[in-house]
Every structure is written in structure tokens, then in C-alpha cells.
Design a protein around this motif. Structure first.
Motif, PDB file in Angstrom:
ATOM      1  N   LYS A  42     -30.285  -3.404   7.460  1.00 22.79           N
ATOM      2  CA  LYS A  42     -28.906  -3.475   7.950  1.00 22.79           C
ATOM      3  C   LYS A  42     -28.104  -4.210   6.847  1.00 22.79           C
ATOM      4  O   LYS A  42     -27.074  -3.497   6.386  1.00 22.79           O
ATOM      5  CB  LYS A  42     -28.983  -4.006   9.293  1.00 22.79           C
ATOM      6  N   GLN A  43     -28.405  -5.286   6.346  1.00 24.23           N
ATOM      7  CA  GLN A  43     -27.662  -5.992   5.460  1.00 24.23           C
ATOM      8  C   GLN A  43     -27.712  -5.055   3.950  1.00 24.23           C
ATOM      9  O   GLN A  43     -26.492  -5.203   3.589  1.00 24.23           O
ATOM     10  CB  GLN A  43     -28.516  -7.266   5.062  1.00 24.23           C
ATOM     11  N   ARG A  44     -28.641  -4.507   3.535  1.00 26.44           N
ATOM     12  CA  ARG A  44     -28.624  -3.600   2.366  1.00 26.44           C
ATOM     13  C   ARG A  44     -27.473  -2.427   2.562  1.00 26.44           C
ATOM     14  O   ARG A  44     -26.744  -2.055   1.691  1.00 26.44           O
ATOM     15  CB  ARG A  44     -29.761  -3.156   2.109  1.00 26.44           C
ATOM     16  N   GLN A  45     -27.859  -2.071   3.824  1.00 25.63           N
ATOM     17  CA  GLN A  45     -26.852  -0.829   4.159  1.00 25.63           C
ATOM     18  C   GLN A  45     -25.264  -1.237   4.088  1.00 25.63           C
ATOM     19  O   GLN A  45     -24.371  -0.657   3.412  1.00 25.63           O
ATOM     20  CB  GLN A  45     -27.116  -0.225   5.635  1.00 25.63           C
ATOM     21  N   GLU A  46     -24.847  -2.528   4.690  1.00 26.68           N
ATOM     22  CA  GLU A  46     -23.628  -3.356   4.668  1.00 26.68           C
ATOM     23  C   GLU A  46     -23.140  -3.529   3.043  1.00 26.68           C
ATOM     24  O   GLU A  46     -22.109  -3.067   2.756  1.00 26.68           O
ATOM     25  CB  GLU A  46     -23.730  -4.481   5.438  1.00 26.68           C
ATOM     26  N   THR A  47     -24.102  -3.810   2.323  1.00 24.87           N
ATOM     27  CA  THR A  47     -23.921  -3.957   0.847  1.00 24.87           C
ATOM     28  C   THR A  47     -23.392  -2.505   0.176  1.00 24.87           C
ATOM     29  O   THR A  47     -22.531  -2.543  -0.576  1.00 24.87           O
ATOM     30  CB  THR A  47     -24.910  -4.603   0.150  1.00 24.87           C
ATOM     31  N   ILE A  48     -24.410  -1.655   0.499  1.00 22.24           N
ATOM     32  CA  ILE A  48     -23.827  -0.172   0.160  1.00 22.24           C
ATOM     33  C   ILE A  48     -22.612   0.271   0.418  1.00 22.24           C
ATOM     34  O   ILE A  48     -21.850   0.883  -0.484  1.00 22.24           O
ATOM     35  CB  ILE A  48     -25.276   0.756   0.293  1.00 22.24           C
ATOM     36  N   THR A  49     -22.368  -0.287   1.872  1.00 18.76           N
ATOM     37  CA  THR A  49     -21.017   0.577   2.249  1.00 18.76           C
ATOM     38  C   THR A  49     -19.785  -0.222   1.391  1.00 18.76           C
ATOM     39  O   THR A  49     -18.787   0.389   1.053  1.00 18.76           O
ATOM     40  CB  THR A  49     -21.003   0.353   3.676  1.00 18.76           C
ATOM     41  N   ASP A  50     -20.083  -1.612   1.461  1.00 23.06           N
ATOM     42  CA  ASP A  50     -19.022  -2.285   0.740  1.00 23.06           C
ATOM     43  C   ASP A  50     -18.924  -1.915  -0.996  1.00 23.06           C
ATOM     44  O   ASP A  50     -17.850  -1.795  -1.444  1.00 23.06           O
ATOM     45  CB  ASP A  50     -19.348  -3.925   0.755  1.00 23.06           C
ATOM     46  N   MET A  51     -20.085  -1.841  -1.464  1.00 21.71           N
ATOM     47  CA  MET A  51     -19.976  -1.258  -2.893  1.00 21.71           C
ATOM     48  C   MET A  51     -19.335   0.117  -3.123  1.00 21.71           C
ATOM     49  O   MET A  51     -18.449   0.272  -3.963  1.00 21.71           O
ATOM     50  CB  MET A  51     -21.562  -1.162  -3.512  1.00 21.71           C
ATOM     51  N   THR A  52     -19.480   0.984  -1.908  1.00 26.64           N
ATOM     52  CA  THR A  52     -19.078   2.331  -2.012  1.00 26.64           C
ATOM     53  C   THR A  52     -17.431   2.300  -1.897  1.00 26.64           C
ATOM     54  O   THR A  52     -16.631   2.786  -2.418  1.00 26.64           O
ATOM     55  CB  THR A  52     -19.268   3.087  -1.060  1.00 26.64           C
ATOM     56  N   THR A  53     -17.224   1.284  -1.021  1.00 26.88           N
ATOM     57  CA  THR A  53     -15.742   1.053  -0.781  1.00 26.88           C
ATOM     58  C   THR A  53     -14.787   0.474  -2.044  1.00 26.88           C
ATOM     59  O   THR A  53     -14.037   0.818  -2.347  1.00 26.88           O
ATOM     60  CB  THR A  53     -15.586   0.217   0.493  1.00 26.88           C
ATOM     61  N   ARG A  54     -15.779  -0.555  -2.547  1.00 30.17           N
ATOM     62  CA  ARG A  54     -14.972  -1.122  -3.678  1.00 30.17           C
ATOM     63  C   ARG A  54     -14.988  -0.016  -4.908  1.00 30.17           C
ATOM     64  O   ARG A  54     -13.891  -0.016  -5.471  1.00 30.17           O
ATOM     65  CB  ARG A  54     -15.865  -2.236  -4.291  1.00 30.17           C
ATOM     66  N   GLN A  55     -16.121   0.806  -4.987  1.00 26.81           N
ATOM     67  CA  GLN A  55     -15.857   1.809  -6.040  1.00 26.81           C
ATOM     68  C   GLN A  55     -14.552   2.739  -5.974  1.00 26.81           C
ATOM     69  O   GLN A  55     -14.097   3.133  -6.777  1.00 26.81           O
ATOM     70  CB  GLN A  55     -17.295   2.622  -6.292  1.00 26.81           C
ATOM     71  N   ARG A  56     -14.613   3.154  -4.509  1.00 29.80           N
ATOM     72  CA  ARG A  56     -13.600   4.098  -4.353  1.00 29.80           C
ATOM     73  C   ARG A  56     -12.021   3.617  -4.673  1.00 29.80           C
ATOM     74  O   ARG A  56     -11.256   3.930  -5.208  1.00 29.80           O
ATOM     75  CB  ARG A  56     -13.612   4.716  -2.862  1.00 29.80           C
ATOM     76  N   ASP A  57     -11.984   2.135  -4.209  1.00 32.44           N
ATOM     77  CA  ASP A  57     -10.627   1.414  -4.418  1.00 32.44           C
ATOM     78  C   ASP A  57     -10.500   1.367  -5.853  1.00 32.44           C
ATOM     79  O   ASP A  57      -9.214   1.604  -6.379  1.00 32.44           O
ATOM     80  CB  ASP A  57     -10.881   0.014  -3.650  1.00 32.44           C
ATOM     81  N   VAL A  58     -11.512   1.052  -6.672  1.00 28.55           N
ATOM     82  CA  VAL A  58     -11.392   0.595  -8.054  1.00 28.55           C
ATOM     83  C   VAL A  58     -11.045   2.165  -8.805  1.00 28.55           C
ATOM     84  O   VAL A  58      -9.993   2.145  -9.804  1.00 28.55           O
ATOM     85  CB  VAL A  58     -12.758   0.088  -8.732  1.00 28.55           C
ATOM     86  N   ALA A  59     -11.576   3.060  -8.182  1.00 23.75           N
ATOM     87  CA  ALA A  59     -11.317   4.640  -8.837  1.00 23.75           C
ATOM     88  C   ALA A  59      -9.934   4.927  -8.647  1.00 23.75           C
ATOM     89  O   ALA A  59      -8.946   5.439  -9.455  1.00 23.75           O
ATOM     90  CB  ALA A  59     -12.287   5.528  -8.203  1.00 23.75           C
ATOM     91  N   ALA A  60      -9.420   4.441  -7.305  1.00 22.33           N
ATOM     92  CA  ALA A  60      -7.841   4.736  -7.084  1.00 22.33           C
ATOM     93  C   ALA A  60      -6.902   3.966  -7.838  1.00 22.33           C
ATOM     94  O   ALA A  60      -6.024   4.565  -8.501  1.00 22.33           O
ATOM     95  CB  ALA A  60      -7.894   4.556  -5.520  1.00 22.33           C
ATOM     96  N   LEU A  61      -7.460   2.753  -8.288  1.00 29.09           N
ATOM     97  CA  LEU A  61      -6.654   1.776  -9.210  1.00 29.09           C
ATOM     98  C   LEU A  61      -6.379   2.426 -10.467  1.00 29.09           C
ATOM     99  O   LEU A  61      -5.583   2.565 -10.990  1.00 29.09           O
ATOM    100  CB  LEU A  61      -7.161   0.371  -9.107  1.00 29.09           C
ATOM    101  N   ASP A  62      -7.736   2.987 -10.904  1.00 27.63           N
ATOM    102  CA  ASP A  62      -7.683   3.461 -12.065  1.00 27.63           C
ATOM    103  C   ASP A  62      -6.944   4.725 -12.418  1.00 27.63           C
ATOM    104  O   ASP A  62      -6.269   4.877 -13.482  1.00 27.63           O
ATOM    105  CB  ASP A  62      -9.245   3.970 -12.461  1.00 27.63           C
ATOM    106  N   ALA A  63      -6.808   5.535 -11.356  1.00 25.90           N
ATOM    107  CA  ALA A  63      -6.240   6.784 -11.492  1.00 25.90           C
ATOM    108  C   ALA A  63      -4.716   6.453 -11.273  1.00 25.90           C
ATOM    109  O   ALA A  63      -3.968   7.069 -12.068  1.00 25.90           O
ATOM    110  CB  ALA A  63      -6.380   7.746 -10.135  1.00 25.90           C
ATOM    111  N   LYS A  64      -4.354   5.789 -10.580  1.00 28.22           N
ATOM    112  CA  LYS A  64      -2.666   5.251 -10.543  1.00 28.22           C
ATOM    113  C   LYS A  64      -2.245   4.826 -11.796  1.00 28.22           C
ATOM    114  O   LYS A  64      -1.201   5.074 -12.402  1.00 28.22           O
ATOM    115  CB  LYS A  64      -2.616   4.125  -9.615  1.00 28.22           C
ATOM    116  N   TYR A  65      -2.945   3.812 -12.353  1.00 30.29           N
ATOM    117  CA  TYR A  65      -2.742   3.173 -13.562  1.00 30.29           C
ATOM    118  C   TYR A  65      -2.821   4.094 -14.815  1.00 30.29           C
ATOM    119  O   TYR A  65      -2.185   3.975 -15.631  1.00 30.29           O
ATOM    120  CB  TYR A  65      -3.255   1.668 -13.913  1.00 30.29           C
ATOM    121  N   THR A  66      -3.856   5.038 -14.735  1.00 30.65           N
ATOM    122  CA  THR A  66      -3.708   6.055 -15.727  1.00 30.65           C
ATOM    123  C   THR A  66      -2.943   6.820 -15.849  1.00 30.65           C
ATOM    124  O   THR A  66      -2.144   7.298 -16.910  1.00 30.65           O
ATOM    125  CB  THR A  66      -5.403   6.739 -15.852  1.00 30.65           C
ATOM    126  N   LYS A  67      -2.320   7.296 -14.660  1.00 31.24           N
ATOM    127  CA  LYS A  67      -1.165   8.274 -14.492  1.00 31.24           C
ATOM    128  C   LYS A  67       0.312   7.293 -14.921  1.00 31.24           C
ATOM    129  O   LYS A  67       0.749   7.938 -15.831  1.00 31.24           O
ATOM    130  CB  LYS A  67      -0.928   8.537 -13.016  1.00 31.24           C
TER     131      LYS A  67
END
Length: 152
Positions: A42-67
């Protein structure tokens, strides 16, 4: 029944109790191990979920500032093309150098004025402008990253 029969029954009962005790201990031990494994999963799944969310957020930041950076670069490139095609770079400002007036001869601060730059100076200004915009966008990206990812 004889004493021997009672002893055998007693020993069988004692062995049965001992086997049951060992089995319950083993079952309890396996239950604890299963609970620990489930908690870890359960702890590892929560970590994976958090990492996935962070990766999505960072990708959105990157896309915004790249544009935004691409838009600023396109604007700067358009200004550069305009300058190359005979356009002018005008700079508004106020001179801090005392200027002697013709009527009074007294020195005064320069008034608001617009100055036309040479094409070389205009290219230099556009190059400096491009660097400033790039640096500002990079700083904004880092500040947003720290605010949204590191401080969470």
C-alpha cells in the motif's frame, strides 16, 4: 481401561495440543507477515501514485513555460526580421547626463526622448532582450517547481 491406555491417550492429547499450539503460532506469524507485506504494498502504491502525479504536474509546468518561451522567441525573431528588413529600434528614456540648454546655458536633466538605435545596436538590444526573457522564464519555472513540487 488400563493405565497404559490412559497414558497413551494423555500423550496423544498432549501431542495434539502441542501441534495445535505450533500451528496457531505459525498462522499468527504468517498473518503478521502478510499484514506487513500488505502495508508495504500500500505504501509503495501511494508512492507510485504521488510520483505519477508529480511527473504529470512537472510535464504541465514544462509545457506551459516551453510555450511561453517559444512565444517570446517568436516575438523576438519577428522583431529581428523587422530590423533586418529596414525597421527601426526606438528606445524611450530620460537622459541622466546634464544637457546645456541653448537659451539659458544652464544645465538640466534631459527630457523624455525617443532615440533611434543603429541596426547593430538594435540587434544587440534584441539579443539582450532575448537573454533577459529566457532568464526570467527559467527563473519562473524554477520558482513554480519549488512551490508546487519541493514544498509539498
Amino acid at each position: 481401561m488400563t493405565l497404559k491406555a490412559w497414558l497413551i491417550i494423555g500423550l496423544e492429547l498432549l501431542l495434539s495440543i502441542l501441534i495445535i499450539y505450533i500451528l496457531f503460532g505459525q498462522i499468527s506469524k504468517e498473518t503478521r507477515r502478510a499484514d506487513a507485506a500488505e502495508s508495504l504494498a500500500k505504501q509503495r502504491q501511494e508512492t507510485i501514485t504521488d510520483m505519477t502525479t508529480r511527473q504529470r504536474d512537472v510535464a504541465a509546468l514544462d509545457a506551459k513555460y516551453t510555450k511561453e518561451l517559444a512565444d517570446a522567441k517568436a516575438e523576438n525573431d519577428a522583431l529581428q526580421r523587422k530590423l533586418d528588413n529596414g525597421g527601426r529600434v526606438l528606445v524611450k528614456g530620460k537622459s541622466s547626463v546634464p544637457v546645456a540648454t541653448q537659451t539659458t546655458g544652464a544645465a538640466s536633466m534631459g527630457d523624455d526622448a525617443t532615440v533611434e538605435l543603429s541596426s547593430v545596436a538594435g540587434r544587440n538590444v534584441l539579443g539582450i532582450r532575448s537573454g533577459i526573457i529566457s532568464d526570467q522564464k527559467s527563473l519562473s519555472v524554477l520558482q513554480d517547481y519549488i512551490r508546487t513540487q519541493c514544498i509539498k
